[in-house]
Scaffold this active site. Structure first.
Site, short mmCIF file in Angstrom:
data_model
loop_
_atom_site.label_atom_id
_atom_site.label_comp_id
_atom_site.label_asym_id
_atom_site.label_seq_id
_atom_site.Cartn_x
_atom_site.Cartn_y
_atom_site.Cartn_z
N HIS A 61 0.83 -1.21 0.00
CA HIS A 61 0.00 0.00 0.00
C HIS A 61 0.87 1.26 0.00
O HIS A 61 1.22 1.78 1.05
CB HIS A 61 -0.93 0.01 1.22
CG HIS A 61 -2.05 1.00 1.10
ND1 HIS A 61 -3.37 0.68 1.35
CD2 HIS A 61 -2.05 2.30 0.73
CE1 HIS A 61 -4.12 1.75 1.15
NE2 HIS A 61 -3.35 2.75 0.78
N HIS A 63 1.65 5.14 -2.20
CA HIS A 63 1.24 6.14 -3.20
C HIS A 63 2.51 6.69 -3.82
O HIS A 63 3.29 7.36 -3.16
CB HIS A 63 0.44 7.26 -2.53
CG HIS A 63 -0.85 6.78 -1.91
ND1 HIS A 63 -2.04 6.75 -2.60
CD2 HIS A 63 -1.11 6.27 -0.68
CE1 HIS A 63 -3.00 6.26 -1.81
NE2 HIS A 63 -2.46 5.96 -0.63
N ARG A 65 2.43 8.60 -6.59
CA ARG A 65 2.06 9.95 -7.05
C ARG A 65 2.29 10.23 -8.53
O ARG A 65 1.95 11.31 -8.99
CB ARG A 65 2.79 11.03 -6.24
CG ARG A 65 2.58 10.95 -4.72
CD ARG A 65 1.14 11.10 -4.32
NE ARG A 65 0.98 11.30 -2.88
CZ ARG A 65 -0.12 10.99 -2.21
NH1 ARG A 65 -1.17 10.48 -2.85
NH2 ARG A 65 -0.20 11.20 -0.92
N ASN A 95 -4.79 6.31 -7.24
CA ASN A 95 -5.31 7.69 -7.17
C ASN A 95 -4.29 8.72 -7.63
O ASN A 95 -3.97 9.67 -6.94
CB ASN A 95 -5.82 8.01 -5.76
CG ASN A 95 -4.74 7.90 -4.69
OD1 ASN A 95 -3.74 7.22 -4.89
ND2 ASN A 95 -4.95 8.57 -3.59
N ASP A 153 -9.05 3.48 -3.63
CA ASP A 153 -8.41 4.02 -2.42
C ASP A 153 -8.31 5.54 -2.42
O ASP A 153 -8.12 6.17 -3.45
CB ASP A 153 -7.01 3.44 -2.23
CG ASP A 153 -6.40 3.89 -0.90
OD1 ASP A 153 -7.04 3.65 0.14
OD2 ASP A 153 -5.33 4.49 -0.91
N HIS A 180 -10.67 1.02 0.94
CA HIS A 180 -10.51 2.09 1.94
C HIS A 180 -11.85 2.13 2.67
O HIS A 180 -12.82 2.67 2.15
CB HIS A 180 -10.21 3.39 1.20
CG HIS A 180 -10.25 4.62 2.04
ND1 HIS A 180 -9.14 5.39 2.29
CD2 HIS A 180 -11.26 5.24 2.69
CE1 HIS A 180 -9.47 6.42 3.05
NE2 HIS A 180 -10.75 6.36 3.31
N HIS A 233 -5.27 -0.30 5.37
CA HIS A 233 -4.93 0.56 6.52
C HIS A 233 -5.96 0.54 7.66
O HIS A 233 -6.52 1.56 8.02
CB HIS A 233 -4.65 2.00 6.08
CG HIS A 233 -5.64 2.60 5.10
ND1 HIS A 233 -7.01 2.59 5.30
CD2 HIS A 233 -5.43 3.22 3.92
CE1 HIS A 233 -7.59 3.19 4.28
NE2 HIS A 233 -6.67 3.58 3.44
N ASN A 282 -5.51 9.63 7.14
CA ASN A 282 -6.84 9.03 7.13
C ASN A 282 -6.72 7.57 6.73
O ASN A 282 -6.24 7.30 5.64
CB ASN A 282 -7.75 9.77 6.14
CG ASN A 282 -9.18 9.28 6.23
OD1 ASN A 282 -9.61 8.75 7.26
ND2 ASN A 282 -9.92 9.42 5.14
N ASP A 309 0.91 2.56 3.77
CA ASP A 309 0.09 3.68 3.28
C ASP A 309 0.99 4.90 3.07
O ASP A 309 0.60 6.03 3.38
CB ASP A 309 -1.06 3.99 4.25
CG ASP A 309 -2.09 4.94 3.61
OD1 ASP A 309 -2.01 5.18 2.39
OD2 ASP A 309 -2.96 5.45 4.35
#
Lengths: 435, 325
Positions: A61, A63, A65, A95, A153, A180, A233, A282, A309
């Site tokens: 998990h 990101h 980007r 995302n 997510d 999520h 998460h 979050n 995360d």
């Protein structure tokens, strides 16, 4: 070309190995693991006593980007952070901008990963087009392009019906749906765990029940469809209860916990730095009973995976009022030290369990190679220095963003080296090993 | 040079040894007592024909208001002028924030012009803590989000003490939207530190989680909460809360929680009725109560100036600063 890792403690729970063994690597594959293997012309790498050789860690998990938010992180900087943190592979969330809901985006990510040549990257595709929660993304196309799971997510899948369809449809390809978990109406405009500390600081709350409703929904729909459902998460004790009940009933549910959720509580919102935006993520840091429940789930086996995360944000974005700051912290370069310090050295779990949580189980859930040092397996290896004294230093992190709540922390246990496909891509100078 | 024997002779505290006033949470009971005592002297200044003392002459105070405010901003400005400070008002409509500048950049640009103090009102909880970390100037919290409004609590305490002589042992009941109220958070901390018995009351939808941990009694029954109360403080009910389904209608709120003359009979015969303003007549408070003999609502406003003068004076160094000058 062959390399012989000689004399380390090998912890390979998938093959029932925990003891001093040698590991013979042939090119990018493991040839064999055994005691006192002959070198037969292989390059010998002495593993100093006290270091531990494990199957490569996989962070399922993160990101990265890219595309779209390269000021926070790129595939290259994110995978550099991964190998520096002991991860030989990462699974990246969709995302991005644009969202990874089609083969073009997936291919771009994989091309960037190949170009960087660091940690392996397993893209995770979107459940719905644009992650808008209306129409399913072209999931077969995503699968074919290299996606290993699907998720919306950042947000939960919008409706129970769409989640049901996603589970059924992705189940056809053996892909898990990663969720999520969150009821958006209960979360509202909350920015911190709903409890005494948020109340006293005047921060809008997010109750644990918001997450647990999402977890319950997923468990019920996994039971209905027979497809694999993975809780991302997880932070709330009520979510853990939902997962535990589901597992007892034979539902194909799995879950992950992030290091910050087994380390910190919402007390950190007020001290030592009040309103520190690096304490904002979050799901939020929850109260002690939730943190303790996450540890309990890690100990008793309910929790399958530790995942970071990893959510990089530029310092400009975090240097604002607490309620305006984006959610998320970086995690790739602190996860292993936190796991060793807080779980192993605290006497809660053994090293072999860490390897299950960080390697065996993520590989199994995502259906990717790894998690094992069996003959013929890819030579993806994480070498741990379990007693190394580590001082977390945000400024020297490989990640493009430095938004960690652990800056300055002193932890026991770190990464000595990271080997991907037989190539040592990270060697920690502090660990006195030359891979 | 101060010797040990001189220190012994001095009262426990003679200055606020803080750079900023971020919240009541940071003040000791002695420091609260010092502010209230100092405010008494400052109140006298306001009764003179020439309402000005030179205490802050040459000091620059910026009133930086990101939320609309009439009462608090005016009160601070009058307080600053009575202390002879050079004051500057920046309101959101005229600032560069509308051009997309961050709070940090706005503050650092102001700092470059060397103000001594920044009085900050902001809609985000913690905005004052944030500025205090990046600014050299003293930051005075004039209300941050749902967090604290320390000078309001201090002026409320001053007003109560004026009438009741001391706060210790009084029963103070606070009724209204507890969840979103910074006035509540500052007041319960101040009142419990000073030994008052604090009751808070409102619909369960508007009560913050675990508020009991502040050492207060919690009830949703008004008649229980106000029995024998020495002070009843009413908090503003914001009209938009209905949309969040916190309660069904203003009419129903008034029926269940509104302070009426009839209800007031349950409190002590010398009860004080307080409201930080702005009031919604006929919602949290009946006009007959707001305008009636128990109401000290305008005294609160008057005392606000004296209390803010005291805070500005003490943060600037108090008597020590004057000795040095």
């Amino acid at each position: 070309m062959k390399t012989l890792l000689k004399g380390g403690r090998v912890v390979d729970p998938a093959n029932g190995i925990d003891g001093v063994h040698d590991v013979l690597i042939d090119g990018d594959r493991i040839e064999r693991v055994g005691r006192n293997l002959p070198s037969n012309g292989a390059t010998i790498v002495e593993i100093p006593a006290g270091l531990v050789v494990c199957p490569g860690f996989i962070d399922m998990h993160v990101h990265l980007r890219e595309p779209g938010q390269e000021h926070k992180e790129t595939v290259a900087t994110g995978t550099a952070a991964a190998v520096a943190g002991g991860f030989t592979a990462v699974a990246c969330m969709p995302n991005t901008a644009p969202v990874n809901d089609n083969a073009n985006v997936t291919s771009l990510i994989l091309a960037k990963a190949a170009e960087a040549g660091l940690a392996r990257v397993y893209p995770i595709g979107a459940v719905s087009k644009g992650s808008h929660g209306e129409l399913l993304a072209d999931i077969a196309e995503l699968k074919q392009a290299g996606c290993v799971a699907i998720t919306d997510d950042g947000h939960p899948v919008k409706t129970a019906l769409l989640l049901r369809r996603a589970l059924e449809y992705a189940g056809m390809f053996g892909m898990p749906v990663i969720e999520h978990c969150e009821d958006p109406t209960l979360k509202g405009d909350g920015v911190a765990h709903e409890g005494f500390h948020a109340a006293s600081l005047g921060l809008r709350g997010i109750p644990g029940a918001a997450e647990a409703l999402g977890a319950e929904r997923g468990v019920l729909l996994s039971e209905l469809t027979g497809s694999a459902f993975h809780v991302a998460h997880m932070s709330a004790r009520a979510s853990l209860r939902a997962v535990r009940k589901g597992k007892e009933a034979g539902v194909r549910v799995t879950c992950e916990v992030a290091p910050h959720h087994f380390t910190l509580t919402d007390e950190a919102l007020g001290t030592p730095i009040p309103y520190d935006t690096n304490m904002k993520m979050n799901p939020p840091l929850r109260e002690a009973a939730d943190r303790d429940a996450m540890i309990g789930g890690i100990v008793d086996g309910t929790v399958d995976v530790i995942a970071t995360d990893h959510a990089p944000h530029h310092y400009d974005e975090k240097k604002v009022e607490f309620d305006r700051a984006p959610f998320g912290i970086v995690g790739l370069e602190t996860a292993v030290s936190l796991s060793l310090d807080r779980l192993v050295h605290a006497g809660l779990i053994r090293l072999s369990r860490v390897v299950e949580l960080l390697s065996v189980n993520p590989a199994r859930i995502l259906g990717v190679e790894g998690g094992s040092l069996a003959p013929g397996a890819r030579a993806d290896i994480t070498v741990l220095a379990p007693d190394l004294k580590v001082r977390v230093q945000a400024s020297t992190m490989q990640s493009r963003s430095k938004n960690t709540p652990f800056d300055g922390w002193e932890l026991r246990g770190g990464v000595a080296g990271t080997i991907v496909g037989g190539r040592a891509l990270f060697v920690n100078p502090e660990a006195r090993v030359s891979l | 040079m101060t010797t040990a024997s001189e220190i012994d002779k001095k009262p426990a505290v003679t200055a606020l040894r803080h750079k900023d006033l971020l919240g009541i949470a940071d003040l000791s009971p002695e420091e609260i007592g010092l502010v209230l005592d100092t405010a008494e002297a400052m109140k006298e200044v306001g009764t003179r024909p020439i309402k000005k003392v030179p205490a802050l002459r040459g000091r620059t105070v910026v009133n930086l208001f990101f939320e609309p405010s009439t009462r608090t901003r005016t009160s601070f400005e009058i307080a600053e002028k009575r202390l002879s400070a050079d004051t500057l008002n920046i309101a959101i409509g005229t600032s560069s924030v509308v051009k997309g500048e961050t709070l940090a950049d706005t503050a650092l640009n102001l700092e470059a012009m060397s103000p001594d103090m920044i009085v900050l009102r902001h809609s985000s909880s913690g905005a004052c803590h944030f500025l205090s970390r990046i600014c050299r100037s003293a930051i005075i919290n004039a209300g941050d989000g749902m967090h604290e409004h320390p000078t309001q609590a201090l002026l409320d305490a001053f007003t109560i003490r004026e009438r009741k002589k001391q706060l210790k042992g009084l029963k103070v009941t606070i009724i209204g939207d507890l969840l979103h109220s910074r006035v509540l958070r500052s007041n319960i901390q101040l009142l419990t530190k000073m030994g008052a018995e604090v009751w808070v009351c409102g619909p369960p939808t508007l009560i913050p989680t675990d508020i009991r941990r502040f050492g207060v009694q919690v009830s949703s029954k008004v008649d229980e909460a106000i029995v024998d109360a020495d002070v009843i403080m009413l908090l503003r009910i914001q009209l938009e809360r209905m949309e969040g389904a916190y309660f069904p209608s203003l009419r129903e709120y008034f029926r269940v929680f509104g302070m009426t003359e009839e209800r007031l009979r349950l409190a002590r015969p010398d009860v004080m009725i307080m409201h930080p303003g702005p009031m919604n007549r006929g919602v949290e408070i009946a006009s007959e109560v707001a305008d009636g003999p128990y109401s000290v609502i305008l005294d609160q406003v008057a005392n606000g100036v004296a209390v803010r003068m005291a805070v500005l004076y003490l943060l600037a160094g108090g008597a020590e600063h004057e000795d040095a000058a």
